[in-house]
Design an enzyme around this catalytic site. Sequence first.
Site, short mmCIF file in Angstrom:
data_model
loop_
_atom_site.label_atom_id
_atom_site.label_comp_id
_atom_site.label_asym_id
_atom_site.label_seq_id
_atom_site.Cartn_x
_atom_site.Cartn_y
_atom_site.Cartn_z
N CYS A 120 0.82 -1.20 0.00
CA CYS A 120 0.00 0.00 0.00
C CYS A 120 0.87 1.27 0.00
CB CYS A 120 -0.97 -0.03 1.18
SG CYS A 120 -2.40 1.02 0.98
N HIS A 139 -4.07 -5.93 0.86
CA HIS A 139 -3.84 -6.26 2.27
C HIS A 139 -4.44 -7.63 2.58
CE1 HIS A 139 -2.46 -2.27 3.55
NE2 HIS A 139 -3.47 -1.74 2.86
#
Length: 477
Positions: free
Chosen positions: A325, A422
């Site tokens: 991310c 994630h």
Amino acid sequence: MLQGAGSNVGKSLLVAGLCRAARNRGLSVRPFKPQNMSNNAAVTQDGGEIGRAQALQALACGVAPHTDMNPVLLKPETDTGVQVVVNGRRLNTVRARDYAALKPQLLRTVTDSFRRLRASADLVLVEGAGSPAEVNLREGDIANMGFARASGTPVVLVGDIDRGGVIAQIVGTRAVLDPGDAAMIRGFVINKFRGDPALFADGYDLIAARTGWPGFGVVPWFRHAHRLPAEDALDVTGGGTGALRIACPLLSRIANFDDLDPLKQEPGVTLAMVRPGAPLPGDADLVILPGTKSTRGDLAMLRAEGWDVDLIAHQRRGGRILGLCGGYQMLGRRIADPEGIEGPAGETEGLGLLDVETVMTGDKRLTRVAAQHAATGLEVRGYEIHIGRTDGPDRTRPFARVGGQPEGACSADGRVAGTYLHGLFAQDGFRAAWLRGLGAASGTLSYAATVEQTLDDLAAHLEAHMDVDRLLALARG
């Protein structure tokens, strides 16, 4: 409602354990936290985000996480600025001192969510935030006594004996509360005791005598707490003694750090969380740049710590790097934030280890995704929770594919990769294959089973050391 006599007294863990204990008794139960402050978030089935602790508590209840379980989430972006998430969606970013003006209008949002949860279950277990002893913040409060009084919810106060001064924590809280707030408290719990709880009998009785509140138990330190996702970055630790060495810098605004939890429990892995002031270890096989709530701000921190130099040296030695991310965004050539979404408007030169560039936008992506990992061909499930769009030549070598479209990027030599996904390492098959690709001996760890067993052990621990019957009898219809 469990409130703390201070921050980090173990409220989240206690609520999770009580949720599982109530479920084991045949009750339909839901967790609730009116206001949470955390950069460790989970994506819900209704397409929003809540604190990771409430997602764990939902798991303890045996239900899917929902935005009603945490209607107000505050995500710190700088020392003075915070992103405000309401009903799972980003409302705006405000200075911390200006948030107080928002709180009165948020009380209705909080009580509406609580009302819906009450209608869906036999029992709602509520977690406070910080401490009601912070009486300077009492006006407009929605996290502790403001919520308790608005909803008529009885309160049990939790003290942390491990940090010392637990008598002063609880008696002092009683002393500073106004009479109306103090009347909401029905008792106290002592948490994180090490040694023989009988040794604290005199102190326990003294607290009851000084406050007029009965005790509900002395809870010994739960030694398997590290097997459950942590909510606070202060609680993030490494672990393991395996041959594959993974290092992760502990960024100032680290986010979604539970991505790493399954790795530190793998027998073939040693995970080192590198704190400020220490270099990235030169013997690491892999460096993971984690998610962050402030990509440009934490990139500046990374450079100030000299970790950028360590990272380049690691790459030149043939080491591998994975960016998750915000860490993925840092690995690119440039990060632009023309609208000042995450801080002051401007742009920052990236680390240049991937040929991609990121532009921050106000459109926040919150979604659960099914993907195919490019290197192994395995199907994986995860979630995205980010602002910014990333593109560039290295995207022709994606980390994964989502709906047939490239996701993430890899360098030409395959040693540097980045992804917005994630939750990948919580999947046993993918994690084992990915670790084998790094030369690690993958074990037989079932991460989901480990978490479930730990929740059962936690519930049993609380049943043994708390008067759970009397505690649940406080609940009001």
